[in-house]
Design a protein around this motif. Structure first.
Motif, short mmCIF file in Angstrom:
data_model
loop_
_atom_site.label_atom_id
_atom_site.label_comp_id
_atom_site.label_asym_id
_atom_site.label_seq_id
_atom_site.Cartn_x
_atom_site.Cartn_y
_atom_site.Cartn_z
N TYR A 151 -24.26 3.58 -34.87
CA TYR A 151 -24.43 4.05 -33.51
C TYR A 151 -23.83 3.09 -32.49
N THR A 152 -23.23 3.68 -31.45
CA THR A 152 -22.83 2.93 -30.28
C THR A 152 -24.02 2.88 -29.32
N ASP A 153 -23.91 2.04 -28.29
CA ASP A 153 -25.00 1.96 -27.30
C ASP A 153 -25.20 3.30 -26.61
#
Length: 232
Positions: A151-153
């Motif tokens: 996951y990205t932020d």
């Protein structure tokens, strides 16, 4: 395999057909608009030639004084404006039809590739996320890796704000199966942590929908994993 090949051919034919219709329509509208404008200009400025050669002298009807446009010229210009409006509406309508067609093809593709009798879908959600900052997820079915996600932020924040992610869609034969989920991330103090859960379920003739929920526990200030199997 025959279903997959048929679906691929349908997708190709529909895509090519849509492009041809859009191209033909836009060419016709552009030509009609150009003809209307050219006729209006040619009538109002008969001595001007619509070419790339510069004029040596200013025509007598081109002066500093305002020039009146007769009713027929005004009507031609209005027709040009109406043509622009109709073209815009037609393009938007064509876009809407293409999007609707894509949605229908997507549903057809899922029905062909993942029929209800063998379909399994796994979703991920996060409740608040104060005690667990999600970094990645690993999914196993019957000890076999089937899905993983980093996951990205931005994606993590979307989950914390109530989003639900479809992490996995696949096929599974009827019978008893075991699902293992491993969530990796960090706690509120930045320390690396891992949460894992195992869920046994029965696959029947209907689709299986399983949601993996990362939930904050305010009693012990820790995050825990919960499994919810949707009933359709």
């Amino acid at each position: 395999m025959n279903n997959v090949n048929s679906l691929a051919r349908i997708n190709n034919v529909v895509f090519i057909f849509t492009i041809l219709i859009a191209h033909t329509f836009l060419m016709q509208q552009s030509y009609a608009q150009a003809v209307n404008v050219e006729e209006a200009v040619a009538k109002h400025f008969p001595s001007q030639q619509l070419n790339n050669q510069p004029s040596k002298s200013l025509p007598s009807n081109l002066s500093n004084e305002p020039t009146l446009i007769d009713n027929e010229d005004q009507q031609s210009l209005r027709l040009s404006d109406n043509s622009n409006s109709e073209l815009g509406r037609a393009i938007e309508q064509l876009k809407s039809q293409v999007l609707q067609l894509n949605r229908e093809l997507f549903i057809l593709e899922e029905d062909l590739l993942f029929p209800a009798s063998t379909q399994i879908a796994i979703f991920v959600s996060v409740d608040i996320g104060r005690f667990f900052k999600l970094d990645s997820v690993e999914i196993k079915i019957n000890e076999q890796d089937v899905a993983g996600f980093l996951y990205t932020d931005r994606q993590r924040i979307a989950l914390e704000q109530g989003g639900i992610q479809k992490l996995y869609l696949g096929n599974l034969k009827t019978g008893t199966h075991q699902l293992t989920a491993i969530f990796i991330g960090s706690d509120s103090e930045g320390r690396a942590i891992k949460r894992a859960i195992t869920h046994n379920f029965e696959k029947l003739d209907d689709s299986v929908m399983i949601e993996l929920k990362l939930v904050d526990n305010t009693l012990n200030y820790r995050a825990q994993l919960e499994v919810e199997q949707w009933v359709l």
